[in-house]
Write a protein that holds these residues in place. Structure first.
Motif, short mmCIF file in Angstrom:
data_model
loop_
_atom_site.label_atom_id
_atom_site.label_comp_id
_atom_site.label_asym_id
_atom_site.label_seq_id
_atom_site.Cartn_x
_atom_site.Cartn_y
_atom_site.Cartn_z
N UNK A 139 -62.47 51.30 -40.53
CA UNK A 139 -63.35 52.46 -41.09
C UNK A 139 -64.67 52.16 -41.51
N UNK A 140 -64.85 50.87 -41.89
CA UNK A 140 -65.96 50.34 -42.51
C UNK A 140 -66.42 48.94 -41.93
N UNK A 141 -67.69 48.85 -41.38
CA UNK A 141 -68.15 47.67 -40.95
C UNK A 141 -68.39 46.48 -42.08
N UNK A 142 -68.88 47.28 -43.35
CA UNK A 142 -69.18 46.48 -44.36
C UNK A 142 -67.78 45.79 -45.01
N UNK A 143 -66.70 46.54 -44.96
CA UNK A 143 -65.41 46.01 -45.48
C UNK A 143 -65.14 44.88 -44.59
N UNK A 144 -64.90 45.24 -43.18
CA UNK A 144 -64.64 44.30 -42.26
C UNK A 144 -65.23 43.07 -42.16
N UNK A 185 -64.23 38.72 -43.32
CA UNK A 185 -64.46 37.75 -42.28
C UNK A 185 -64.48 38.38 -40.71
N UNK A 186 -64.33 39.65 -40.80
CA UNK A 186 -64.42 40.17 -39.33
C UNK A 186 -65.77 41.00 -39.02
N UNK A 187 -66.56 40.29 -38.42
CA UNK A 187 -67.79 40.68 -37.96
C UNK A 187 -67.94 40.26 -36.60
N UNK A 188 -68.28 40.88 -35.45
CA UNK A 188 -68.23 42.31 -35.55
C UNK A 188 -67.23 43.27 -36.01
N UNK A 189 -67.55 44.55 -36.01
CA UNK A 189 -66.59 45.24 -36.83
C UNK A 189 -65.60 45.89 -35.56
N UNK A 190 -64.27 45.34 -35.69
CA UNK A 190 -63.19 45.82 -34.75
C UNK A 190 -62.72 47.11 -34.90
N UNK A 215 -61.43 33.70 -38.85
CA UNK A 215 -62.09 33.93 -39.91
C UNK A 215 -61.82 34.97 -41.08
N UNK A 216 -60.18 35.53 -40.60
CA UNK A 216 -59.98 36.25 -41.73
C UNK A 216 -59.63 35.75 -42.98
N UNK A 217 -60.17 36.34 -44.14
CA UNK A 217 -60.08 35.86 -45.34
C UNK A 217 -59.93 36.96 -46.58
N UNK A 218 -58.62 37.20 -46.96
CA UNK A 218 -58.43 38.23 -47.96
C UNK A 218 -58.67 37.91 -49.46
N UNK A 219 -59.32 36.64 -49.67
CA UNK A 219 -59.27 36.01 -51.11
C UNK A 219 -60.14 37.06 -51.74
N UNK A 271 -59.49 45.98 -53.49
CA UNK A 271 -58.61 46.99 -53.21
C UNK A 271 -59.13 48.36 -53.77
N UNK A 272 -60.16 48.67 -54.42
CA UNK A 272 -60.85 50.06 -54.76
C UNK A 272 -61.29 50.40 -53.54
N UNK A 273 -62.05 49.62 -52.85
CA UNK A 273 -62.45 50.24 -51.28
C UNK A 273 -61.45 50.36 -50.50
N UNK A 274 -60.31 49.49 -50.48
CA UNK A 274 -59.46 49.69 -49.58
C UNK A 274 -58.42 50.99 -49.64
N UNK A 275 -58.58 51.54 -51.19
CA UNK A 275 -57.92 52.69 -51.45
C UNK A 275 -56.67 52.72 -52.30
#
Length: 349
Positions: free
Chosen positions: A47-52, A56-61, A178-182, A186-190
């Motif tokens: 949903x969000x290029x910024x969140x992605x 670590x996910x850029x470009x936006x999948x 590059x995926x990194x959930x560190x 959670x607020x943005x994720x919902x």
């Protein structure tokens, strides 16, 4: 000689046969927009290029299932144009995120055949692989489908049943580079729920329902260039009804699962799947999930900062099932179950 494609019938398949499917399909931002218009999806990464980018996910999948539907749609004219039903899936792995601009091409190898006792149909097992414009594997999977015979008198082939793993081993999951959930937000994720908040055996009622419409299910199926007659042509089935593409139910259930699993951001693999019963326009679809297993991916040798995996059973039902019952006492699927899907999803730790 006819120039039109009648599709393959059961006796046209041979074990070891490799089919290169037409036509390559380029993913666009339009696919993201239409997917969001059809399914109530709200997962933050697609949903969000910024969140992605923040994980670590850029470009936006796009949604993982966009890639699946496009790749699956490529196989239909050659594998299941004359199908009775798509029966199941196994060993589906997403090898990398798909982004707008990627072009997917799909090929399939026939890995199993078994004629049914009625002599009119048979089951075809294929392993399909979708690659991008760089020749990299985007996803691969096994599926089996029941296909009509052209000639009931055609001799039955030797029965070959492939061995497939009941579950994709967590150590063989492929994590996006590059995926990194560190620093996961959670607020943005919902939702606040992380890996440790889920327990094996826990069931989650996703509460919300969506009534399937004739126009939307056909539009979705056309979006994936899936040409199976039963989804569009009322003359293709004896009952005169258009069958809803099973993948439409998968995406609907996945979208509905946001309520309770908002942080299950990425589907890493589909271990198994069964379309238990047909769905039609007018049916109202609900979903619930059961946590089957959990895996800390760094324990399996994977570089996954802040990432854990949940193995989920995602069940779609016709009408809401507050008891979340999959099977009756007789072992058969409970009335109303449409989909039984076993998958690995990636969540923040």
């Amino acid at each position: 000689m006819s120039k039109t494609n009648p599709g393959h019938f059961f006796e046209d398949f041979t074990v070891g046969q490799v089919i290169e499917h037409a036509t390559p399909r380029t993913i666009t931002e339009g696919d993201r927009a239409v997917y969001g218009a059809i399914y109530p999806t709200r997962f933050a990464i697609p949903s969000s290029a910024q969140f992605a980018a923040s994980v670590g996910l850029d470009p936006h999948p796009v949604e993982d299932l966009v890639a699946f539907h496009v790749a699956f749609g490529k196989t239909v004219p050659d594998i299941s144009l004359n199908a009775v039903a798509n029966l199941g899936y196994a060993e589906l792995r997403f090898h990398q995120p798909v982004v707008p601009g990627d072009t997917l091409s799909t090929s399939s190898e026939v890995i199993g055949l078994k004629q049914n006792s009625n002599g009119r149909t048979g089951v075809v097992h294929v392993r399909s692989t979708a690659t991008n414009q760089r020749g990299e594997v985007a996803l691969d999977w096994v599926r089996w489908v029941m296909v009509h015979k052209r000639d009931q008198q055609a001799p039955a082939p030797e029965t070959v049943l492939p061995e497939v793993a009941p579950v994709v081993d967590p150590g063989s999951l492929v994590l996006p580079a590059g995926l990194d959930f560190t620093d996961y937000d959670t607020t943005a994720a919902g939702e606040p729920h992380r890996y440790d908040d889920y327990a094996v055996g826990e069931k989650i009622d996703h509460v919300d329902g969506v009534t399937l419409s004739e126009a939307e299910h056909m539009m979705a199926t056309r979006l994936w260039q899936n040409t199976a007659k039963v989804h569009f042509n009322t003359e293709a089935r004896p009952d005169g009804r258009r069958l809803v593409y099973g993948g439409h139910v998968i995406s609907m259930a996945r979208a509905l699962s946001f309520n309770g699993l908002a942080n299950a951001q990425l589907v890493a693999a589909i271990n198994a799947g069964s379309h238990v019963a047909p769905a039609f326009a007018g049916d109202t679809v609900y979903a619930w999930s059961e946590v089957l297993d959990k895996a800390l991916l760094d324990d399996h040798g994977l570089e996954a900062p802040g990432v854990g995996a949940l193995r989920l059973r995602l069940v779609a039902t016709k009408g809401r099932d507050e008891t979340m019952t999959l099977r009756g006492e007789d072992g058969k699927y409970a009335d109303g179950v449409l989909l039984d899907l076993d998958l690995w999803v990636l969540v923040p730790r």
